[in-house]
Design a protein around this motif. Structure first.
Motif, PDB file in Angstrom:
ATOM      1  N   ASP A 243       3.989   2.498  -2.759  1.00 49.17           N
ATOM      2  CA  ASP A 243       2.802   3.287  -3.073  1.00 49.17           C
ATOM      3  C   ASP A 243       1.959   3.465  -1.812  1.00 49.17           C
ATOM      4  N   GLU A 244       0.770   4.058  -1.971  1.00 40.12           N
ATOM      5  CA  GLU A 244      -0.056   4.371  -0.810  1.00 40.12           C
ATOM      6  C   GLU A 244      -0.531   3.126  -0.075  1.00 40.12           C
ATOM      7  N   ASN A 245      -0.522   1.952  -0.731  1.00 42.05           N
ATOM      8  CA  ASN A 245      -0.931   0.701  -0.085  1.00 42.05           C
ATOM      9  C   ASN A 245       0.230  -0.042   0.563  1.00 42.05           C
ATOM     10  N   GLY A 246       1.437   0.434   0.310  1.00 41.32           N
ATOM     11  CA  GLY A 246       2.607  -0.259   0.840  1.00 41.32           C
ATOM     12  C   GLY A 246       3.199  -1.262  -0.120  1.00 41.32           C
ATOM     13  N   ASP A 247       2.652  -1.381  -1.340  1.00 42.13           N
ATOM     14  CA  ASP A 247       3.274  -2.235  -2.361  1.00 42.13           C
ATOM     15  C   ASP A 247       4.500  -1.539  -2.930  1.00 42.13           C
TER      16      ASP A 247
END
Length: 456
Positions: A243-247
């Protein structure tokens, strides 16, 4: 090391010979991967069997078939019977090693010629896991081959290649491997000077992702624009893994917070070799991201070499992606979630297929309580001159731990190791810190002594 006990002094006296034997084992390029000369794995098995026999053990070299019917690599079993009323301890390590990789990236000319630099011994297998093999032997030598507990040493020969025959090996020799305590010397310590017991490990699911958009490559000028190419479509699929957070964005994978123990960003940057300006990905404590949350890593992509690539739209492309799955998950359900996510992320109607690689591994968690673990903590504190061990998770996978838990549910599983964050196992310039190696040997000798007090 403060005022040393007789047992600690016995380990210290044994260390020159222990190191010499470690260096001898490192010189054997025992790589079990396809394409390598497996006679070296056999030579390694013979060498460690000789060391066990010299320690007074009853020994044998054993093999078993994989589930696919292929013959596995040789393992070694050594046994010393338990004195009356004493527990039996199974000491595990593996004598096979990772491929050396790019020889030019090593500090020495030959990755299999051990070399000491700044208190560390460099060489493929020096830490992972031939130091584990020799830690077990050092403990036996401290007791002059007569430990106060029963000892079985089990040295696997294909751990780095997925332990394909291990389940059959255990089943074939289960009566010889039964134990009250299992010590698996294939993990890491928290830092140099701070020992650790590993209490959780992530599992592993590797997949191949195939994307097809065309029957064959076609001219990029004539068809580029309206016609999608498979490589670009594959890049979209891979980008959708986070996702956009890198998760990791795959729904259905288990994720949770780790213990309160955390690392600092500066240390992790240095240990991993992150370049300046590169940002961490994901959310939560760094240890959670490493130990108890899933990760997705693109290991490789097939396609034309950039320097020689033609001006063509590629019709079919493949990637290999590695997922580490968190404790509480399992490989079967994780693969189902991964497959559904990747197929749903296919752009432009591209045909996407997801197939698993052999060697998936379940994660595991260990309840590190009870008298056997207290004996281990006391032994580690002695080995590290008063420094108590911490409980850590491991982001990597050791498939046989879950296997031992299932096959020997009555046994306490103690996961230890000689590595530290600078050991660089699996990469160029693998090394073992010689001071930590000796502390590990001292701790294991004291563990055997402490376990002898826990009469059955």
């Amino acid at each position: 090391m403060g005022v040393m006990s007789d047992l600690s002094l016995a380990v210290q006296a044994a260390m020159p010979g222990v190191r010499a034997d470690l260096e001898r084992l490192v010189r054997i390029p025992s790589v079990a991967f396809p394409g390598f000369d497996h006679s070296h794995v056999s030579a390694s098995a013979q060498a460690v069997e000789q060391l066990l026999r010299e320690a007074g053990m009853e020994t044998e070299i054993v093999t078993a078939a994989t589930p696919e019917g292929e013959q596995g690599q040789p393992a070694v079993i050594g046994r010393l019977r338990a004195p009356e009323g004493a527990p039996t301890v199974l000491l595990y390590a593996h004598h096979d090693v990772q491929p050396p990789g790019d020889a030019e990236a090593w500090v020495q000319d030959d990755p299999f010629e051990p070399e000491e630099r700044n208190g560390r011994l460099y060489g493929r297998g020096a830490a992972d896991d031939k130091a584990g093999v020799m830690a077990h032997l050092a403990a036996l030598r401290a007791f002059d081959g007569k430990p106060p507990v029963g000892v079985t040493i089990f040295l696997e020969g294909e751990e780095e290649f997925g332990s394909g025959s291990l389940l059959n090996l255990i089943q074939d020799h289960r009566d010889k491997l039964e134990a009250d305590v299992v010590v698996i010397a294939d993990s890491v310590n928290w830092k140099v000077g701070i020992p650790a017991l590993t209490t959780s490990l992530r599992g592993l699911v590797n997949v191949f992702v195939d994307v097809q958009t065309l029957n064959q490559p076609v001219h990029s000028g004539l068809f580029g624009g309206p016609v999608p190419d498979s490589l670009t479509a594959l890049c979209h699929v891979l980008a959708a893994l986070h996702d956009e957070n890198g998760d990791v964005a795959v729904e259905g994978l288990v994720a949770r917070d780790a213990s309160e123990l955390d690392t600092d960003e500066e240390s992790l940057r240095a240990e991993s070799g992150m370049l300046p300006g590169t940002e961490f990905i994901g959310t939560g404590r760094l240890t959670s991201r490493q130990w108890t949350k899933p990760s997705a890593t693109v290991l490789g992509i097939s396609g034309p070499e950039p320097e020689t690539a033609a001006n063509a739209l590629q019709g079919a492309s493949r990637a290999k992606v590695s997922f580490r799955i968190a404790p509480g998950d399992n490989a079967e359900s994780a693969f189902a979630a991964i497959k559904a996510h990747i197929e749903a992320s296919a752009p432009w109607g591209a045909t996407v297929s997801v197939t698993p690689e052999k060697g998936a591994a379940d994660p595991c968690a260990i309840d590190a309580t009870g008298p056997y673990f207290e004996a281990a903590r006391e032994a580690f504190t002695t080995g590290w001159d008063g420094q108590e061990p911490v409980d850590v998770g491991i982001g990597g996978s050791i498939p046989m731990i879950a296997m031992f838990q299932e096959m020997f549910p009555q046994a306490a599983i103690l996961v230890t190791g000689v590595e530290d964050p600078d050991s660089r196992a699996h990469g160029p310039n693998e090394s073992v810190h010689l001071g930590e190696f000796e502390r590990t040997c001292v701790a294991e000798a004291h563990l055997l002594a402490n376990l002898a007090k826990l009469r059955k």
